[in-house]
Design a protein around this motif. Sequence first.
Motif, PDB file in Angstrom:
ATOM      1  N   PRO A  11       0.812  -1.230   0.000  1.00 52.18           N
ATOM      2  CA  PRO A  11       0.000   0.000   0.000  1.00 52.18           C
ATOM      3  C   PRO A  11       0.838   1.269   0.000  1.00 52.18           C
ATOM      4  O   PRO A  11       0.457   2.261  -0.631  1.00 52.18           O
ATOM      5  N   ARG A  12       1.988   1.241   0.669  1.00 46.76           N
ATOM      6  CA  ARG A  12       2.818   2.449   0.717  1.00 46.76           C
ATOM      7  C   ARG A  12       3.415   2.760  -0.651  1.00 46.76           C
ATOM      8  O   ARG A  12       3.522   3.933  -1.040  1.00 46.76           O
ATOM      9  N   LEU A  13       3.811   1.721  -1.390  1.00 43.27           N
ATOM     10  CA  LEU A  13       4.307   1.951  -2.749  1.00 43.27           C
ATOM     11  C   LEU A  13       3.195   2.506  -3.628  1.00 43.27           C
ATOM     12  O   LEU A  13       3.398   3.479  -4.382  1.00 43.27           O
ATOM     13  N   ALA A  14       2.012   1.903  -3.543  1.00 43.00           N
ATOM     14  CA  ALA A  14       0.891   2.369  -4.358  1.00 43.00           C
ATOM     15  C   ALA A  14       0.514   3.804  -4.013  1.00 43.00           C
ATOM     16  O   ALA A  14       0.225   4.620  -4.910  1.00 43.00           O
ATOM     17  N   GLN A  15       0.527   4.137  -2.716  1.00 44.72           N
ATOM     18  CA  GLN A  15       0.226   5.508  -2.303  1.00 44.72           C
ATOM     19  C   GLN A  15       1.280   6.478  -2.804  1.00 44.72           C
ATOM     20  O   GLN A  15       0.964   7.616  -3.181  1.00 44.72           O
ATOM     21  N   ALA A  16       2.533   6.052  -2.805  1.00 47.33           N
ATOM     22  CA  ALA A  16       3.598   6.919  -3.314  1.00 47.33           C
ATOM     23  C   ALA A  16       3.385   7.225  -4.792  1.00 47.33           C
ATOM     24  O   ALA A  16       3.534   8.382  -5.234  1.00 47.33           O
ATOM     25  N   ALA A  37      -3.578   8.311 -12.652  1.00 45.51           N
ATOM     26  CA  ALA A  37      -3.564   7.932 -11.238  1.00 45.51           C
ATOM     27  C   ALA A  37      -4.840   7.187 -10.874  1.00 45.51           C
ATOM     28  O   ALA A  37      -4.812   6.174 -10.157  1.00 45.51           O
ATOM     29  N   LEU A  38      -5.968   7.676 -11.367  1.00 40.62           N
ATOM     30  CA  LEU A  38      -7.256   7.035 -11.101  1.00 40.62           C
ATOM     31  C   LEU A  38      -7.274   5.610 -11.657  1.00 40.62           C
ATOM     32  O   LEU A  38      -7.722   4.678 -10.972  1.00 40.62           O
ATOM     33  N   VAL A  39      -6.788   5.432 -12.863  1.00 36.66           N
ATOM     34  CA  VAL A  39      -6.767   4.097 -13.478  1.00 36.66           C
ATOM     35  C   VAL A  39      -5.914   3.132 -12.652  1.00 36.66           C
ATOM     36  O   VAL A  39      -6.295   1.976 -12.434  1.00 36.66           O
ATOM     37  N   LEU A  40      -4.783   3.595 -12.164  1.00 35.28           N
ATOM     38  CA  LEU A  40      -3.920   2.737 -11.365  1.00 35.28           C
ATOM     39  C   LEU A  40      -4.575   2.348 -10.044  1.00 35.28           C
ATOM     40  O   LEU A  40      -4.470   1.200  -9.599  1.00 35.28           O
ATOM     41  N   VAL A  41      -5.260   3.297  -9.413  1.00 34.53           N
ATOM     42  CA  VAL A  41      -5.939   2.975  -8.147  1.00 34.53           C
ATOM     43  C   VAL A  41      -7.086   1.995  -8.398  1.00 34.53           C
ATOM     44  O   VAL A  41      -7.276   1.027  -7.637  1.00 34.53           O
ATOM     45  N   VAL A  42      -7.853   2.223  -9.456  1.00 38.18           N
ATOM     46  CA  VAL A  42      -8.970   1.323  -9.780  1.00 38.18           C
ATOM     47  C   VAL A  42      -8.448  -0.085 -10.067  1.00 38.18           C
ATOM     48  O   VAL A  42      -9.006  -1.087  -9.599  1.00 38.18           O
ATOM     49  N   ALA A  47      -8.654  -5.145  -9.749  1.00 35.15           N
ATOM     50  CA  ALA A  47      -7.971  -6.154 -10.577  1.00 35.15           C
ATOM     51  C   ALA A  47      -6.472  -6.132 -10.289  1.00 35.15           C
ATOM     52  O   ALA A  47      -5.664  -5.842 -11.168  1.00 35.15           O
ATOM     53  N   PRO A  48      -6.089  -6.445  -9.037  1.00 39.39           N
ATOM     54  CA  PRO A  48      -4.666  -6.344  -8.669  1.00 39.39           C
ATOM     55  C   PRO A  48      -3.742  -7.208  -9.516  1.00 39.39           C
ATOM     56  O   PRO A  48      -2.567  -6.885  -9.683  1.00 39.39           O
ATOM     57  N   ARG A  49      -4.287  -8.291 -10.041  1.00 40.49           N
ATOM     58  CA  ARG A  49      -3.456  -9.162 -10.892  1.00 40.49           C
ATOM     59  C   ARG A  49      -2.929  -8.415 -12.107  1.00 40.49           C
ATOM     60  O   ARG A  49      -1.861  -8.723 -12.634  1.00 40.49           O
ATOM     61  N   TRP A  50      -3.687  -7.429 -12.573  1.00 40.90           N
ATOM     62  CA  TRP A  50      -3.322  -6.681 -13.775  1.00 40.90           C
ATOM     63  C   TRP A  50      -2.743  -5.316 -13.456  1.00 40.90           C
ATOM     64  O   TRP A  50      -2.485  -4.517 -14.362  1.00 40.90           O
ATOM     65  N   SER A  51      -2.526  -5.027 -12.205  1.00 36.41           N
ATOM     66  CA  SER A  51      -2.009  -3.717 -11.819  1.00 36.41           C
ATOM     67  C   SER A  51      -0.509  -3.617 -12.077  1.00 36.41           C
ATOM     68  O   SER A  51       0.262  -4.464 -11.595  1.00 36.41           O
ATOM     69  N   PRO A  52      -0.043  -2.599 -12.806  1.00 38.72           N
ATOM     70  CA  PRO A  52       1.401  -2.423 -13.009  1.00 38.72           C
ATOM     71  C   PRO A  52       2.150  -2.236 -11.687  1.00 38.72           C
ATOM     72  O   PRO A  52       3.283  -2.705 -11.542  1.00 38.72           O
ATOM     73  N   VAL A  53       1.520  -1.554 -10.725  1.00 39.74           N
ATOM     74  CA  VAL A  53       2.168  -1.346  -9.429  1.00 39.74           C
ATOM     75  C   VAL A  53       2.353  -2.683  -8.713  1.00 39.74           C
ATOM     76  O   VAL A  53       3.420  -2.977  -8.174  1.00 39.74           O
ATOM     77  N   HIS A  54       1.310  -3.510  -8.711  1.00 40.28           N
ATOM     78  CA  HIS A  54       1.397  -4.819  -8.074  1.00 40.28           C
ATOM     79  C   HIS A  54       2.417  -5.697  -8.794  1.00 40.28           C
ATOM     80  O   HIS A  54       3.159  -6.447  -8.154  1.00 40.28           O
ATOM     81  N   TRP A  55       2.422  -5.642 -10.127  1.00 40.84           N
ATOM     82  CA  TRP A  55       3.383  -6.423 -10.914  1.00 40.84           C
ATOM     83  C   TRP A  55       4.809  -6.059 -10.528  1.00 40.84           C
ATOM     84  O   TRP A  55       5.656  -6.932 -10.303  1.00 40.84           O
TER      85      TRP A  55
END
Length: 229
Positions: A11-16, A37-42, A47-55
């Motif tokens: 969560p801290r990386l995503a918030q950053a 930013a909105l697209v990344l949060v959504v 769909a965390p599996r497809w999130s670039p941040v999660h990847w």
Amino acid sequence: MASNTIHPHLPRLAQAVTGVLCLEGITFQDPWVVVAALVLVVTGRFAPRWSPVHWFFRRIARPADEVEPAAPVRFSQTIAIGALVLAVILLAAGAQRVGWVVVGLVAALALLSAITGICVGCEIYRLALARSGSVGDVREGLGLQGTGPWLVVLTAPGCARCEPVARQLEAIARPQPVIRIDLSSTPEAARLPVRSVPAVITVDCDGLVRTTRAGRLDRGVLDELVAGM
């Protein structure tokens, strides 16, 4: 199915990322950066599996000593999505000043969480849960049998400290049984008022949670919990 737990650093990386993008949008007065930013949060929320941040995080993260319940984080993400949607609508409607104020608020709260670990949305979730008293009788949800009281240790996959803490608690409490509950396979446990896992809770005979302890669960803390049963 979404996991009930989350690595504490994700969560801290995503918030950053959210905070930096919002600041960039404000600096260059570029609404499309806010949309990004909105697209990344959504994506991270639904769909965390497809999130670039999660990847990216999955490729750099080390195994966690402890993990966190995902419900407060998801609640915070939902608030961020609502605020960013409002900001995009305001900017598209020509209400530039108000729109950028909303973006600035999102940036401030996101960077506060990224830098300090203080997640305002998560705290709102926990406060609402505590005030509503919705945890209530946990016996059925946790599958607790017998007459109680119960000594429960919450664990989760990917948590390096969970097994050592559970074993030490079992050794201290013997012959009193210790109930192990896997947060990933017991959805109801995700609503318990704990900030991280491993956690130890004591449950009264009426099924109400008496005490919760997480974080620094050393021998002294475990001795205290067992003695209070």
